[in-house]
Design a protein around this motif. Structure first.
Motif, PDB file in Angstrom:
ATOM      1  N   ALA A 153       0.829  -1.207   0.000  1.00 13.97           N
ATOM      2  CA  ALA A 153       0.000   0.000   0.000  1.00 13.97           C
ATOM      3  C   ALA A 153       0.865   1.260   0.000  1.00 13.97           C
ATOM      4  O   ALA A 153       0.429   2.325  -0.468  1.00 13.97           O
ATOM      5  N   ALA A 154       2.101   1.142   0.507  1.00  6.65           N
ATOM      6  CA  ALA A 154       3.029   2.274   0.518  1.00  6.65           C
ATOM      7  C   ALA A 154       3.766   2.437  -0.811  1.00  6.65           C
ATOM      8  O   ALA A 154       4.586   3.353  -0.960  1.00  6.65           O
ATOM      9  N   GLY A 155       3.502   1.514  -1.753  1.00  2.00           N
ATOM     10  CA  GLY A 155       4.089   1.654  -3.083  1.00  2.00           C
ATOM     11  C   GLY A 155       5.300   0.798  -3.362  1.00  2.00           C
ATOM     12  O   GLY A 155       5.903   0.894  -4.435  1.00  2.00           O
ATOM     13  N   TYR A 156       5.665  -0.071  -2.431  1.00  2.00           N
ATOM     14  CA  TYR A 156       6.809  -0.952  -2.650  1.00  2.00           C
ATOM     15  C   TYR A 156       6.393  -2.182  -3.448  1.00  2.00           C
ATOM     16  O   TYR A 156       5.243  -2.621  -3.392  1.00  2.00           O
ATOM     17  N   ARG A 157       7.366  -2.739  -4.162  1.00  5.66           N
ATOM     18  CA  ARG A 157       7.175  -4.026  -4.828  1.00  5.66           C
ATOM     19  C   ARG A 157       7.650  -5.084  -3.829  1.00  5.66           C
ATOM     20  O   ARG A 157       8.845  -5.163  -3.515  1.00  5.66           O
ATOM     21  N   VAL A 158       6.707  -5.898  -3.335  1.00  6.52           N
ATOM     22  CA  VAL A 158       6.965  -6.693  -2.132  1.00  6.52           C
ATOM     23  C   VAL A 158       6.927  -8.191  -2.415  1.00  6.52           C
ATOM     24  O   VAL A 158       5.916  -8.730  -2.890  1.00  6.52           O
ATOM     25  N   GLY A 159       8.020  -8.867  -2.097  1.00  6.76           N
ATOM     26  CA  GLY A 159       8.038 -10.322  -2.105  1.00  6.76           C
ATOM     27  C   GLY A 159       7.513 -10.827  -0.776  1.00  6.76           C
ATOM     28  O   GLY A 159       7.704 -10.185   0.263  1.00  6.76           O
ATOM     29  N   LEU A 160       6.854 -11.973  -0.800  1.00  8.73           N
ATOM     30  CA  LEU A 160       6.316 -12.573   0.427  1.00  8.73           C
ATOM     31  C   LEU A 160       6.542 -14.076   0.364  1.00  8.73           C
ATOM     32  O   LEU A 160       6.062 -14.742  -0.559  1.00  8.73           O
TER      33      LEU A 160
END
Length: 417
Positions: free
Chosen positions: A70-77
């Motif tokens: 939601a903060a605009g990062y491209r996030v791996g999980l």
């Protein structure tokens, strides 16, 4: 190979703890370090956050990922186990790793990894770390598989470590006392890296403090802070245990900002409010049916079940029906002793080798005063509960992640949404 062939190969050639239990557990990081070097240390190409704990680490990992997205990062999980499809374990911005990537990874790399005889988790971790680099993730939230100290995710150098809580689980590997288990989980604490402890006890707190002091790592106990930085925040994940997770997460956010992450209030609110749609999380006090209400939850040990039972006491219903199964390496007697005696039980078993036979579970449950019948599999148990329920009744399905997995895999045939 197609995708299904590839999965069969992975499951059969590299033993999977999810299916077979202890025989799949490999102690030590030798294979992991060899694989990591082969792939060029991919986890060094993005930032990481490391999450351990007995209960709550999945919810916290997904919610952290949602807030960062939601903060605009491209996030791996990276999380485990999966419930319906292997690809749930490895996601970028909530989208599972493509089938083609899984196929290609195995086809291109099997000549290197086969001589190592890696475990399923060692191989999957290497795949995840490589995929996050290839997918150009900015940051990856990495959930520990088992323990911490010797877990193969423990080669990362994260910006922050989180340990949600400690209770009895996997005692055959992690130790049979809370301080021993805490010692294993505390193994993710890195030199100079801040660590947040979600919950502690008088037995575990000194263990965490000693390890943090040894590593010169700033330590923060979430229970010491009464954080209301975002008053009135709406947490999509329901369930009493999520209150603890929320406090843990609110303690981590200022530390992430200190580490240089740009996270504004709107991103925090959106992340909390839309965890499932942003990350694909399933099985956390998840509602699948109204009239009668049907809820499932992956809580599977004494610590997790205690919260579920408290939650059930707060629900309004005419009659309570519980579809229940467990795996044979858990504290079965401890769990059944907590379960509500007034419920009607539908004892069953998941479609994994570790599943405790339904008749054996029923026998232990009967000794604890629980009454009900046995069913061969999860769908037949759920159908029986649906058939015997009035619209104002309540059906709970759980006892094991694998019971929930079988439920979700059959949700269409059971007419669940």
């Amino acid at each position: 190979m197609n995708y299904q062939d590839t999965l069969e190969y992975l499951y059969n050639s590299a033993p999977m703890f999810q299916q077979v239990g202890g025989t799949a557990y490999k102690e030590g990081l030798e294979n992991t370090l060899t694989l990591d070097e082969h792939f060029g240390h991919p986890h060094r190409r993005y930032r990481t956050i490391h999450v351990a704990g007995t209960n709550g680490k999945g919810s916290c990992s997904h919610t952290l990922a949602a807030i960062l997205q939601a903060a605009g990062y491209r996030v791996g999980l990276y999380t485990s186990p999966h419930l319906v499809d292997f690809r749930e374990r490895i996601r970028v911005n909530g989208i599972p790793i493509p089938e083609e990537y899984v196929i290609r990874f195995v086809e291109e790399e099997r000549s290197f990894f086969e001589p190592l005889y890696p475990s399923f988790f060692e191989l999957t971790t290497a795949m995840a770390f490589r995929y996050f680099a290839d997918a150009q993730a900015d940051v990856a939230v990495i959930e520990v598989g088992l323990g911490g100290r010797l877990d193969c995710t423990n080669i990362i150098q994260p910006d922050l470590c989180v340990i949600t809580n400690i209770s009895f689980d996997h005692v055959q590997f992690l130790g049979d006392t809370l301080p021993k288990i805490a010692g294993e989980k505390a193994g993710i604490i890195k030199t100079g890296v801040p660590v947040v402890i979600g919950e502690s006890t008088p037995e575990t707190r000194p263990v965490f403090q000693a390890k943090a002091k040894e590593m010169h790592a700033p330590i923060y106990f979430a229970e010491d802070y009464d954080r209301e930085d975002y008053s009135g925040i709406e947490f999509e994940l329901k369930g009493l245990y999520q209150k603890k997770n929320k406090q843990t997460l609110l303690t981590t956010l200022p530390l992430l900002k200190e580490a240089g992450y740009h996270i504004d209030g709107q991103a925090v609110r959106n992340g909390f409010a839309h965890v499932t749609s942003l990350t694909g999380l399933m099985g956390r006090w998840q509602k699948l049916q109204d009239s009668p209400t049907l809820i499932c939850d992956t809580g599977h040990n004494v610590g997790g079940i205690r919260y579920i039972v408290e939650q059930l006491k707060k629900e309004k219903y005419h009659r309570l029906h519980i579809v229940m199964g467990m795996v044979n390496d858990k504290d079965i007697r401890g769990v059944v002793a907590l379960m509500p005696q007034e419920a009607v039980y539908y004892f069953t078993q998941a479609s994994v080798k570790r599943a405790m036979p339904a008749d054996k579970l029923k026998k232990l449950a009967n000794e604890a005063g629980l009454q009900g019948e046995c069913y061969a599999d999860v769908p037949s148990a759920v159908r029986a509960a649906q058939k015997e329920s009035l619209p104002e009744d309540f059906i709970f399905v759980g006892g094991s992640s694998f019971i929930v997995a079988d439920l979700l895999a059959n949700r269409n045939t059971l007419n669940l949404h």
